[in-house]
Scaffold this motif. Structure first.
Motif, PDB file in Angstrom:
ATOM      1  N   TYR A  34      28.536  59.766  39.094  1.00 25.46           N
ATOM      2  CA  TYR A  34      29.686  59.578  38.226  1.00 25.46           C
ATOM      3  C   TYR A  34      29.799  60.758  37.261  1.00 25.46           C
ATOM      4  N   LYS A  35      31.016  61.210  37.034  1.00 25.55           N
ATOM      5  CA  LYS A  35      31.306  62.257  36.070  1.00 25.55           C
ATOM      6  C   LYS A  35      31.782  61.571  34.789  1.00 25.55           C
ATOM      7  N   VAL A  36      31.193  61.943  33.666  1.00 30.69           N
ATOM      8  CA  VAL A  36      31.560  61.358  32.385  1.00 30.69           C
ATOM      9  C   VAL A  36      32.410  62.374  31.622  1.00 30.69           C
ATOM     10  N   GLU A  37      33.636  61.959  31.290  1.00 32.49           N
ATOM     11  CA  GLU A  37      34.560  62.830  30.572  1.00 32.49           C
ATOM     12  C   GLU A  37      35.186  62.065  29.425  1.00 32.49           C
ATOM     13  N   ILE A  38      35.572  62.793  28.393  1.00 35.32           N
ATOM     14  CA  ILE A  38      36.321  62.191  27.305  1.00 35.32           C
ATOM     15  C   ILE A  38      37.654  62.907  27.199  1.00 35.32           C
ATOM     16  N   ASN A  39      38.634  62.211  26.670  1.00 31.26           N
ATOM     17  CA  ASN A  39      39.936  62.819  26.440  1.00 31.26           C
ATOM     18  C   ASN A  39      40.098  62.937  24.935  1.00 31.26           C
ATOM     19  N   TYR A  40      39.976  64.159  24.429  1.00 34.27           N
ATOM     20  CA  TYR A  40      40.059  64.412  22.995  1.00 34.27           C
ATOM     21  C   TYR A  40      41.477  64.830  22.639  1.00 34.27           C
ATOM     22  N   TYR A  41      42.099  64.076  21.742  1.00 35.80           N
ATOM     23  CA  TYR A  41      43.491  64.323  21.377  1.00 35.80           C
ATOM     24  C   TYR A  41      43.638  65.289  20.216  1.00 35.80           C
ATOM     25  N   GLY A  42      42.528  65.708  19.629  1.00 29.22           N
ATOM     26  CA  GLY A  42      42.583  66.689  18.550  1.00 29.22           C
ATOM     27  C   GLY A  42      42.799  66.049  17.200  1.00 29.22           C
ATOM     28  N   SER A  43      42.713  66.889  16.191  1.00 26.23           N
ATOM     29  CA  SER A  43      42.864  66.425  14.833  1.00 26.23           C
ATOM     30  C   SER A  43      43.326  67.577  13.956  1.00 26.23           C
ATOM     31  N   SER A  44      44.240  67.302  13.053  1.00 22.64           N
ATOM     32  CA  SER A  44      44.691  68.354  12.143  1.00 22.64           C
ATOM     33  C   SER A  44      43.610  68.691  11.126  1.00 22.64           C
ATOM     34  N   SER A  45      42.661  67.779  10.886  1.00 24.87           N
ATOM     35  CA  SER A  45      41.595  68.043   9.918  1.00 24.87           C
ATOM     36  C   SER A  45      40.527  68.974  10.487  1.00 24.87           C
ATOM     37  N   GLN A  46      40.564  69.234  11.798  1.00 25.82           N
ATOM     38  CA  GLN A  46      39.559  70.091  12.414  1.00 25.82           C
ATOM     39  C   GLN A  46      39.573  71.492  11.801  1.00 25.82           C
ATOM     40  N   LYS A  47      40.723  71.975  11.404  1.00 21.79           N
ATOM     41  CA  LYS A  47      40.834  73.307  10.814  1.00 21.79           C
ATOM     42  C   LYS A  47      40.137  73.367   9.454  1.00 21.79           C
ATOM     43  N   ILE A  48      40.136  72.272   8.734  1.00 16.69           N
ATOM     44  CA  ILE A  48      39.542  72.227   7.397  1.00 16.69           C
ATOM     45  C   ILE A  48      38.044  71.950   7.460  1.00 16.69           C
ATOM     46  N   THR A  49      37.646  70.954   8.251  1.00 18.77           N
ATOM     47  CA  THR A  49      36.254  70.501   8.265  1.00 18.77           C
ATOM     48  C   THR A  49      35.416  71.111   9.375  1.00 18.77           C
ATOM     49  N   GLY A  50      36.009  71.854  10.271  1.00 16.07           N
ATOM     50  CA  GLY A  50      35.276  72.421  11.404  1.00 16.07           C
ATOM     51  C   GLY A  50      35.387  71.529  12.623  1.00 16.07           C
ATOM     52  N   PRO A  51      34.736  71.942  13.715  1.00 21.47           N
ATOM     53  CA  PRO A  51      34.839  71.200  14.977  1.00 21.47           C
ATOM     54  C   PRO A  51      34.330  69.764  14.869  1.00 21.47           C
ATOM     55  N   THR A  52      34.939  68.886  15.640  1.00 22.58           N
ATOM     56  CA  THR A  52      34.507  67.500  15.747  1.00 22.58           C
ATOM     57  C   THR A  52      33.272  67.426  16.633  1.00 22.58           C
ATOM     58  N   THR A  53      32.382  66.490  16.341  1.00 20.13           N
ATOM     59  CA  THR A  53      31.191  66.262  17.154  1.00 20.13           C
ATOM     60  C   THR A  53      31.301  64.892  17.806  1.00 20.13           C
ATOM     61  N   VAL A  54      30.967  64.825  19.099  1.00 18.28           N
ATOM     62  CA  VAL A  54      30.968  63.554  19.808  1.00 18.28           C
ATOM     63  C   VAL A  54      29.526  63.238  20.213  1.00 18.28           C
ATOM     64  N   GLN A  55      29.146  61.973  20.051  1.00 20.28           N
ATOM     65  CA  GLN A  55      27.828  61.512  20.473  1.00 20.28           C
ATOM     66  C   GLN A  55      28.028  60.443  21.544  1.00 20.28           C
ATOM     67  N   ILE A  85      31.385  65.661  29.733  1.00 25.43           N
ATOM     68  CA  ILE A  85      30.232  65.370  28.899  1.00 25.43           C
ATOM     69  C   ILE A  85      28.935  65.424  29.704  1.00 25.43           C
ATOM     70  N   GLY A  86      28.981  64.967  30.937  1.00 27.75           N
ATOM     71  CA  GLY A  86      27.767  64.953  31.749  1.00 27.75           C
ATOM     72  C   GLY A  86      27.987  64.168  33.023  1.00 27.75           C
ATOM     73  N   ASP A  87      26.907  64.038  33.772  1.00 26.53           N
ATOM     74  CA  ASP A  87      26.928  63.300  35.027  1.00 26.53           C
ATOM     75  C   ASP A  87      25.849  62.237  34.992  1.00 26.53           C
ATOM     76  N   ILE A  88      26.081  61.154  35.709  1.00 22.21           N
ATOM     77  CA  ILE A  88      25.104  60.080  35.796  1.00 22.21           C
ATOM     78  C   ILE A  88      25.052  59.574  37.225  1.00 22.21           C
ATOM     79  N   SER A  89      23.849  59.301  37.706  1.00 20.39           N
ATOM     80  CA  SER A  89      23.660  58.771  39.055  1.00 20.39           C
ATOM     81  C   SER A  89      23.215  57.329  38.986  1.00 20.39           C
ATOM     82  N   ILE A  90      23.803  56.506  39.833  1.00 17.38           N
ATOM     83  CA  ILE A  90      23.458  55.077  39.905  1.00 17.38           C
ATOM     84  C   ILE A  90      22.760  54.828  41.232  1.00 17.38           C
TER      85      ILE A  90
END
Length: 90
Positions: A34-55, A85-90
């Protein structure tokens, strides 16, 4: 909580105004890769606070003796789009 079914799994509500968590569950996953992906829609605050981090925490065989956990932390340098984000095997 509102949940919707997506490709055989369950997705929690989309938390567009905060930190989540958002969860995706496949109760009886078909064996394979399985391929793990996220759909990031962005943020206007990213310019002020820096890049967003996903866990992301990928758990297989949840609650069983052979449970495995893989944790991934990524800085989202692009402001929008689908991010692998990554891959996972079942």
């Amino acid at each position: 909580n509102h949940k919707k079914t997506i490709t055989g799994g369950r997705m929690s509500e989309d938390f567009t105004g905060g930190y989540g968590p958002e969860e995706f569950l496949i109760r009886r996953a078909i064996k394979g890769n399985y391929k793990v992906e996220i759909n990031y829609y962005g943020s206007s605050s990213q310019k002020i606070t820096g890049p967003t981090t996903v866990q992301v925490k990928l758990i297989t065989n949840f609650g069983r003796p052979n449970q495995k956990i893989k944790e991934v932390t990524r800085r989202l340098e692009k402001s929008e789009g689908v991010i692998h984000i990554g891959d996972i095997s079942i």
